[in-house]
Design an enzyme around this catalytic site. Structure first.
Site, mmCIF file in Angstrom:
data_model
loop_
_atom_site.group_PDB
_atom_site.id
_atom_site.type_symbol
_atom_site.label_atom_id
_atom_site.label_comp_id
_atom_site.label_asym_id
_atom_site.label_seq_id
_atom_site.Cartn_x
_atom_site.Cartn_y
_atom_site.Cartn_z
ATOM 1 N N CYS A 117 82.020 64.317 0.788
ATOM 2 C CA CYS A 117 80.578 64.585 0.882
ATOM 3 C C CYS A 117 79.735 63.338 1.160
ATOM 4 O O CYS A 117 78.589 63.439 1.595
ATOM 5 C CB CYS A 117 80.098 65.247 -0.405
ATOM 6 S SG CYS A 117 81.159 66.589 -0.911
ATOM 7 N N HIS A 145 73.003 65.227 -0.878
ATOM 8 C CA HIS A 145 74.117 66.155 -0.629
ATOM 9 C C HIS A 145 73.823 67.431 -1.417
ATOM 10 O O HIS A 145 73.380 67.375 -2.560
ATOM 11 C CB HIS A 145 75.422 65.515 -1.107
ATOM 12 C CG HIS A 145 76.552 66.489 -1.144
ATOM 13 N ND1 HIS A 145 76.890 67.247 -0.049
ATOM 14 C CD2 HIS A 145 77.397 66.853 -2.146
ATOM 15 C CE1 HIS A 145 77.903 68.031 -0.373
ATOM 16 N NE2 HIS A 145 78.223 67.818 -1.639
ATOM 17 N N ASN A 203 77.526 74.321 0.282
ATOM 18 C CA ASN A 203 78.006 72.939 0.332
ATOM 19 C C ASN A 203 78.839 72.745 1.606
ATOM 20 O O ASN A 203 79.911 73.339 1.745
ATOM 21 C CB ASN A 203 78.846 72.699 -0.935
ATOM 22 C CG ASN A 203 79.423 71.303 -1.024
ATOM 23 O OD1 ASN A 203 79.410 70.551 -0.051
ATOM 24 N ND2 ASN A 203 79.940 70.957 -2.188
HETATM 25 O O1 UT7 Z 1 80.541 68.526 -3.297
HETATM 26 C C1 UT7 Z 1 80.693 67.574 -4.291
HETATM 27 C C2 UT7 Z 1 81.630 67.943 -5.351
HETATM 28 N N1 UT7 Z 1 81.355 69.199 -5.975
HETATM 29 C C3 UT7 Z 1 80.465 69.319 -6.970
HETATM 30 O O2 UT7 Z 1 79.746 68.411 -7.297
HETATM 31 C C4 UT7 Z 1 80.450 70.640 -7.689
HETATM 32 C C5 UT7 Z 1 80.001 70.438 -9.096
HETATM 33 N N2 UT7 Z 1 80.175 71.609 -9.923
HETATM 34 C C6 UT7 Z 1 79.417 72.736 -9.839
HETATM 35 O O3 UT7 Z 1 78.568 72.854 -8.986
HETATM 36 C C7 UT7 Z 1 79.612 73.786 -10.893
HETATM 37 O O4 UT7 Z 1 80.466 73.319 -11.886
HETATM 38 C C8 UT7 Z 1 80.157 75.152 -10.350
HETATM 39 C C9 UT7 Z 1 79.100 75.848 -9.537
HETATM 40 C C10 UT7 Z 1 81.378 74.906 -9.497
HETATM 41 C C11 UT7 Z 1 80.540 76.064 -11.503
HETATM 42 O O5 UT7 Z 1 79.431 76.265 -12.360
HETATM 43 P P1 UT7 Z 1 79.580 76.064 -13.935
HETATM 44 O O6 UT7 Z 1 78.296 76.419 -14.525
HETATM 45 O O7 UT7 Z 1 80.110 74.688 -14.180
HETATM 46 O O8 UT7 Z 1 80.639 77.167 -14.300
HETATM 47 P P2 UT7 Z 1 82.084 77.001 -14.971
HETATM 48 O O9 UT7 Z 1 83.061 76.467 -13.987
HETATM 49 O O10 UT7 Z 1 81.929 76.294 -16.281
HETATM 50 O O11 UT7 Z 1 82.418 78.523 -15.260
HETATM 51 C C12 UT7 Z 1 81.627 79.313 -16.140
HETATM 52 C C13 UT7 Z 1 82.131 80.731 -16.098
HETATM 53 C C14 UT7 Z 1 83.647 80.839 -16.264
HETATM 54 O O12 UT7 Z 1 83.904 82.015 -16.995
HETATM 55 P P3 UT7 Z 1 84.217 81.918 -18.577
HETATM 56 O O13 UT7 Z 1 85.433 81.058 -18.691
HETATM 57 O O14 UT7 Z 1 82.997 81.324 -19.195
HETATM 58 O O15 UT7 Z 1 84.446 83.361 -18.939
HETATM 59 C C15 UT7 Z 1 84.147 81.041 -14.848
HETATM 60 O O16 UT7 Z 1 85.361 81.740 -14.796
HETATM 61 O O17 UT7 Z 1 81.832 81.303 -14.818
HETATM 62 C C16 UT7 Z 1 83.025 81.863 -14.274
HETATM 63 N N3 UT7 Z 1 82.931 81.793 -12.812
HETATM 64 C C17 UT7 Z 1 82.369 82.768 -12.076
HETATM 65 N N4 UT7 Z 1 81.805 83.942 -12.404
HETATM 66 C C18 UT7 Z 1 81.311 84.693 -11.414
HETATM 67 C C19 UT7 Z 1 83.349 80.789 -12.003
HETATM 68 N N5 UT7 Z 1 83.059 81.109 -10.724
HETATM 69 C C20 UT7 Z 1 82.450 82.324 -10.747
HETATM 70 C C21 UT7 Z 1 81.914 83.149 -9.749
HETATM 71 N N6 UT7 Z 1 81.352 84.321 -10.137
HETATM 72 N N7 UT7 Z 1 81.933 82.821 -8.450
#
Ligand code: UT7
Length: 330
Positions: free
Chosen positions: A116, A255, A285
């Protein structure tokens, strides 16, 4: 004594594939909801390249638009840098393919793989060549076909990424231009986001394909924590070199990984959210292409005027990061 040369952006262009993939459509593909995606990321839709459209095709389209904007032809270009983690193939470099597509002279052309942060790294490299007087005009292109390395059955990643390309022509400018650069990397945290197979460590095999190792793997929540701190620190690095305060920056072009990351970065920098340019809702992204396309659109929308100072700020796989202050000179 000869005056130090200045390098600036003298042309911009972008290419966005026509196919739109909405959150509603993703609801039919994986266990997700429009509401989850919008509230957790800010993304409403993203673009997907055609199957016959590779990264170099998008890169060449963006470059053509940037050349037109700069009022230059392919013949005027002395250096081509393509920032991408989704090259057409391992080699030849996508930059060489673009050189051929555009009909440039046999000028140096190479890719950089810093995810990125690639657009900022690319500009920083070209800036050195132009300020030293080695080359006059450089094309820096950030292009990604992330849809080709996305696991469309993994809801934790497939809702995030999109395809697109942005390009800048760099050249000598009388005033302003690139004022400061702050780059960094931390390979210790490389495991947080990676595409494990296909290289020399895990060459392609039936097993590597069955294990889905040719797709992006990401520890999103861990990356999230680092992203906020690193993007804010990189921004400080670039502004403090010039003795600037956050308020001196007209617009931050970051980004676009997650709207919550960007709001937290704004808060950490003491900036109001309206000073952070956002287009994540339309494109998701696009890795290196995100900040490039954001810059093109911010300029096209009249958000940046001659004399304004803008800050490019990015963070991504590697880990890598980069920030840069540019005084707009057009
Ligand atoms: O490009 C540069 C590098 N990338 C980044 O900088 C990305 C940085 N990270 C993020 O943007 C976020 O961490 C994400 C958008 C990827 C994820 O958001 P989050 O708030 O950190 O969610 P999480 O990974 O902690 O997941 C929370 C919950 C989980 O369920 P449980 O375990 O709480 O029951 C996931 O399984 O959300 C669930 N989940 C989803 N639910 C519905 C993960 N993806 C999805 C989805 N739809 N697409």
């Amino acid at each position: 004594m000869s005056e130090q040369k200045r390098c600036g952006i003298i042309g911009l262009g972008r290419y966005i594939p026509t196919k739109v993939l909405t959150n509603k459509e993703l609801e039919k593909m994986v266990d997700t909801t429009d509401e989850w995606i919008v509230t957790r990321t800010g993304i409403k839709e993203r673009r997907i390249a055609r199957s016959d459209e590779a990264t170099s095709d998008m890169a060449a389209e963006a470059a053509r638009a940037a050349l037109k904007d700069a009022n230059l032809t392919a013949n005027d270009i002395d250096l081509i840098i393509v920032a991408t983690i989704t090259p057409d193939m391992f080699f030849p470099a996508t930059a060489c393919l673009v050189q051929d597509k555009l009909g440039c002279r046999t000028v140096p052309a190479f890719d950089i793989s810093v995810a990125c942060s690639g657009f900022i790294y690319g500009i920083a490299i070209a800036d050195q060549f132009i300020r030293s007087g080695t080359y006059k005009h450089a094309l820096v292109i950030a292009a990604e076909k992330l849809s080709s390395v996305t696991d469309w059955s993994d809801r934790s990643t497939c809702v995030l990424f999109g395809d697109g390309a942005g390009a800048a022509v760099l050249g000598p400018v009388k005033d302003g231009g690139i004022l400061s650069v702050s780059l960094g990397a931390n390979g210790k945290q490389g495991d947080l986001i990676k595409l494990p197979a296909g290289g020399s460590r895990i060459p392609p095999t039936v097993k590597s394909i069955e294990d889905k190792l040719h797709f992006i793997k990401m520890n999103g929540s861990e990356l999230f924590k680092h992203a906020v701190r690193i993007m804010a620190d990189a921004a400080l690095g670039a502004t403090q070199q010039l003795g600037l305060k956050a308020d001196d920056i007209k617009l931050v072009i970051p980004h676009q990984a997650n709207i919550r990351i960007l709001k937290a970065v704004a808060k950490r920098m003491g900036l109001t959210e309206d000073k952070i340019y956002l287009n994540i809702e339309k494109y998701g992204n696009m890795s290196a292409a995100s900040s490039a396309v954001a810059l093109v659109e911010a300029v096209q929308e009249g958000r940046i005027k001659k004399g304004d100072k803008l800050l490019l700020d990015a963070f991504g796989g590697g880990l890598t990061w980069g920030a840069m202050v540019i005084e707009w000179s057009r």
